[in-house]
Design a protein around this motif. Sequence first.
Motif, PDB file in Angstrom:
ATOM      1  N   GLY A   1       1.084  -1.279   0.100  1.00 26.84           N
ATOM      2  CA  GLY A   1       0.073   0.052   0.047  1.00 26.84           C
ATOM      3  C   GLY A   1       0.858   1.422   0.131  1.00 26.84           C
ATOM      4  N   LEU A   2       1.784   1.224   0.799  1.00 21.62           N
ATOM      5  CA  LEU A   2       2.793   2.387   0.710  1.00 21.62           C
ATOM      6  C   LEU A   2       3.509   2.441  -0.580  1.00 21.62           C
ATOM      7  CD1 LEU A   2       4.341   1.785   4.266  1.00 21.62           C
ATOM      8  CD2 LEU A   2       2.887   3.908   3.625  1.00 21.62           C
ATOM      9  N   ALA A   3       4.046   1.463  -1.142  1.00 22.77           N
ATOM     10  CA  ALA A   3       4.479   1.536  -2.642  1.00 22.77           C
ATOM     11  C   ALA A   3       3.739   2.251  -3.364  1.00 22.77           C
ATOM     12  CB  ALA A   3       4.974   0.220  -3.020  1.00 22.77           C
ATOM     13  N   TYR A   4       2.475   2.030  -3.345  1.00 27.52           N
ATOM     14  CA  TYR A   4       1.344   2.580  -4.350  1.00 27.52           C
ATOM     15  C   TYR A   4       1.396   4.080  -4.126  1.00 27.52           C
ATOM     16  CZ  TYR A   4      -2.960   3.521  -6.405  1.00 27.52           C
ATOM     17  OH  TYR A   4      -4.161   4.412  -7.341  1.00 27.52           O
ATOM     18  N   VAL A   5       1.012   4.394  -3.028  1.00 21.54           N
ATOM     19  CA  VAL A   5       0.813   5.769  -2.405  1.00 21.54           C
ATOM     20  C   VAL A   5       1.996   6.710  -2.993  1.00 21.54           C
ATOM     21  CG1 VAL A   5      -1.313   5.424  -1.019  1.00 21.54           C
ATOM     22  CG2 VAL A   5       1.010   5.526  -0.150  1.00 21.54           C
ATOM     23  N   VAL A   6       3.225   6.298  -2.671  1.00 21.80           N
ATOM     24  CA  VAL A   6       4.278   6.815  -2.819  1.00 21.80           C
ATOM     25  C   VAL A   6       4.501   7.212  -4.040  1.00 21.80           C
ATOM     26  CG1 VAL A   6       7.007   6.769  -2.725  1.00 21.80           C
ATOM     27  CG2 VAL A   6       5.702   6.191  -0.727  1.00 21.80           C
ATOM     28  N   GLU A   7       4.440   6.033  -4.991  1.00 21.17           N
ATOM     29  CA  GLU A   7       4.611   6.284  -6.372  1.00 21.17           C
ATOM     30  C   GLU A   7       3.500   7.011  -7.166  1.00 21.17           C
ATOM     31  OE1 GLU A   7       5.130   2.395  -7.871  1.00 21.17           O
ATOM     32  OE2 GLU A   7       6.926   1.890  -6.807  1.00 21.17           O
ATOM     33  N   ASN A   8       2.326   7.171  -6.386  1.00 21.27           N
ATOM     34  CA  ASN A   8       1.134   8.102  -7.195  1.00 21.27           C
ATOM     35  C   ASN A   8       1.383   9.440  -7.475  1.00 21.27           C
ATOM     36  OD1 ASN A   8      -1.563   9.613  -7.131  1.00 21.27           O
ATOM     37  ND2 ASN A   8      -2.077   7.391  -7.516  1.00 21.27           N
ATOM     38  N   PRO A   9       1.427  10.110  -8.457  1.00 24.63           N
ATOM     39  CA  PRO A   9       1.775  11.441  -8.578  1.00 24.63           C
ATOM     40  C   PRO A   9       0.974  12.412  -7.822  1.00 24.63           C
ATOM     41  CG  PRO A   9       0.942  10.832 -10.543  1.00 24.63           C
ATOM     42  CD  PRO A   9       1.009   9.460  -9.487  1.00 24.63           C
ATOM     43  N   ASN A  10      -0.131  11.988  -7.484  1.00 26.39           N
ATOM     44  CA  ASN A  10      -1.199  13.127  -6.832  1.00 26.39           C
ATOM     45  C   ASN A  10      -0.944  12.796  -5.422  1.00 26.39           C
ATOM     46  OD1 ASN A  10      -2.475  13.618  -9.225  1.00 26.39           O
ATOM     47  ND2 ASN A  10      -3.516  11.654  -9.038  1.00 26.39           N
ATOM     48  N   THR A  11       0.130  12.131  -4.724  1.00 24.48           N
ATOM     49  CA  THR A  11       0.301  12.297  -3.113  1.00 24.48           C
ATOM     50  C   THR A  11       1.458  12.973  -3.051  1.00 24.48           C
ATOM     51  OG1 THR A  11      -0.493   9.878  -3.139  1.00 24.48           O
ATOM     52  CG2 THR A  11       0.861  10.605  -1.298  1.00 24.48           C
ATOM     53  N   ARG A  12       1.382  13.930  -2.053  1.00 23.13           N
ATOM     54  CA  ARG A  12       2.485  14.668  -1.421  1.00 23.13           C
ATOM     55  C   ARG A  12       3.040  13.980  -0.106  1.00 23.13           C
ATOM     56  NH1 ARG A  12       0.976  20.858  -1.241  1.00 23.13           N
ATOM     57  NH2 ARG A  12       0.840  20.373  -3.580  1.00 23.13           N
TER      58      ARG A  12
END
Length: 703
Positions: free
Chosen positions: A198-209
């Motif tokens: 889950g962390l890998a997904y949100v870190v790689e998502n460009p919309n997450t800061r």
Amino acid sequence: MQYFMEPTGVAIIGASQDFKSINGKILKYLLKHNYLGKIYPVNPKYKEIGGITCYPSVDAISEQVDLALIAVAAARVPSILRDCGAKGIKRAVIFSSGFAETGAEGKEIQVETLKIAQEFGMRLIGPNCLGILNVSSGLIASFSASMEMDSIKSGSVALVSQSGAVGFMLFNLLQEAGVGVNFVITTGNEVDATAGEGLAYVVENPNTRVILTYLEGLRDGESFKRTAEKAAESGKPIVALKVGNSASGQKAAATHTAALTGSGAAYNSYFDKMGILQAKDSDDVIDLAQAFLPGKLPQGAKIGIVTMSGGVGILLADRSEEWGLQVPELSEALQEEVRKVIPAFGCAQNPVDVTAQSLNQGEEFKKCLNILLASDELDMLIVAITMATGKMAEKIGLDIAEAALETEKPLVVCWSVGQVAKPGFDVLKNAEVPLYHSPARAAKAMGALYRYANFQRNWKKTSAEEIDLVRQAKIQLALKESSKALTEHATKEILELYGLPVTKEFVAKSAKEAVSIAEKMGYPVVMKIDSPDILHKTEAGGVAVNITSAQEVEATFKEIMEKGLIYNPQAKINGILMQEQVPQGVEVIIGLQRDPVLGTQIMFGLGGIFVEVLKDVVLKPVPLSREDSQEMLKEIKGAALLNGVRGRPAVDKEALVEILLGVSQLAVEAGEDLLSLDINPVTVLPQGKGAKILDGVLVGSGL
């Protein structure tokens, strides 16, 4: 994770017309928050629910379904999952409890569930979770009551939690604080998909800061480390609320999710290395999320404080310095500019006391903020407001929000009153200006921004030296072949492979041989029992120092051998280790310990009472850089002893750095075959004279 978080269609297994039930709530929230994909309720009892066609089974759905949402009794989950697999559904979220967290019977159901998923190539989140959110697409796949709100504020903060209850508690608090969220992922028992994924997904998502996470324990340490590196490279701060660090906490975590928590010290060490900000409670999580959301980091440690109360200013100055910030006195030129826009009885130093009177002077308050923010003398600003209500509170909020918008420097507000100032609070929340209701929390947030900014400026990925394959083969073979801890002498033979300064020593099989070795080595000598079955040599009476003659050698040889057999009659004794006696110096301890989740950590501290009683040690993950090694020497509480005190000379710190680097490389080459290494003591001599390893024990992971 993409198919979990971005499905084109979801099936709700056991969907209900009762929107107060769990399965009813899942459908209700998808409809309420306008899910953009297709919804397929599945329940043979109904033809339609909420105006949507309801299907008797998943097989009856003609379209492709990306995600199944399952909230039925645990015993029914395996058969339902098999139906989903046969339909070709590749992802499922299992909300149900009653699995491994409840005991042996539940664990059997969980194992069966995973086998079925693997049979069909299906990935699972859960069981025993509260679901997932993708706010931008309206994917509200949860039954949490926090979804009852009329609208969800979307934003650039992502939340990954192993606990559903904690995850959605934090989500609700973030919404209350005006912090927009894009993703929430709760993983529960992690039968398959993990918090690390889950962390890998949100870190790689460009919309997450900004990334927030609640962790009880990680199963995929290497994956987590890769994700932490990506976050560091992309400048995305991770705020972690890690629990299960105490003995009772670890037991509770195991009961909760059957997770392997790893050691609290290892997590602390790794988080420090990777700039992961550690929260102590939910307040910390929310405070740090607010602080990092604007995406502004200070260029230095100099903080300005603007206040309407001298007392609050002093309090903020004290708390700021506790977090490593500087509260500099402003230059006369800057003070003169400030005096022009504050009342005559105000204070233009730092803290700047504009007094409550400034609020009645039109734009003067905002001008003061802009002057300070424009100055090179300050890197960040805290604005402390006391009592202001109604329209005045709203005006203050607008002035601060405009000033915050026009600067690249961090600005936070400390507004220590109740809801009488709500109009001002609302303005700041809408503008995403960090707002705190106590001086301590405001200062702590600024301290976190400063620490993370420093991390970003200095961080670089640490790589080990090139692997020496011949040396690596030797150490791995030695660790695999030994069914016991290596003796001191065998350990030192390994250490010598890495160029580490071990004592000159030989094993004597007889008293006569011991005398011969001592004569060649030169007196005084140290004599120690050499046995893989006697690791605590001093307790066994197996150590003698300052031996100065052949007669003493012969008598001591016999005495140590006898004491060794009394201590452990079954011990295999290789002989007596004849060792050079090293001059007095400062004693330190260096060690390695392999954590099952985060890998090997290296430890450094002063020896004697400092390690035994005061626990004055520091940990860092391997591999170490030279800078890491130098920092370790500075971070212990007794660092002054290495620099020389009360007439004692400074020690050879460069020799210590070289030992730390060598031990780090040993850990890298030993890999998973190493469990621990204890080098204790290392005697460090005065500057330029080096250091000597006096004792050591190497333990393989096969023990």
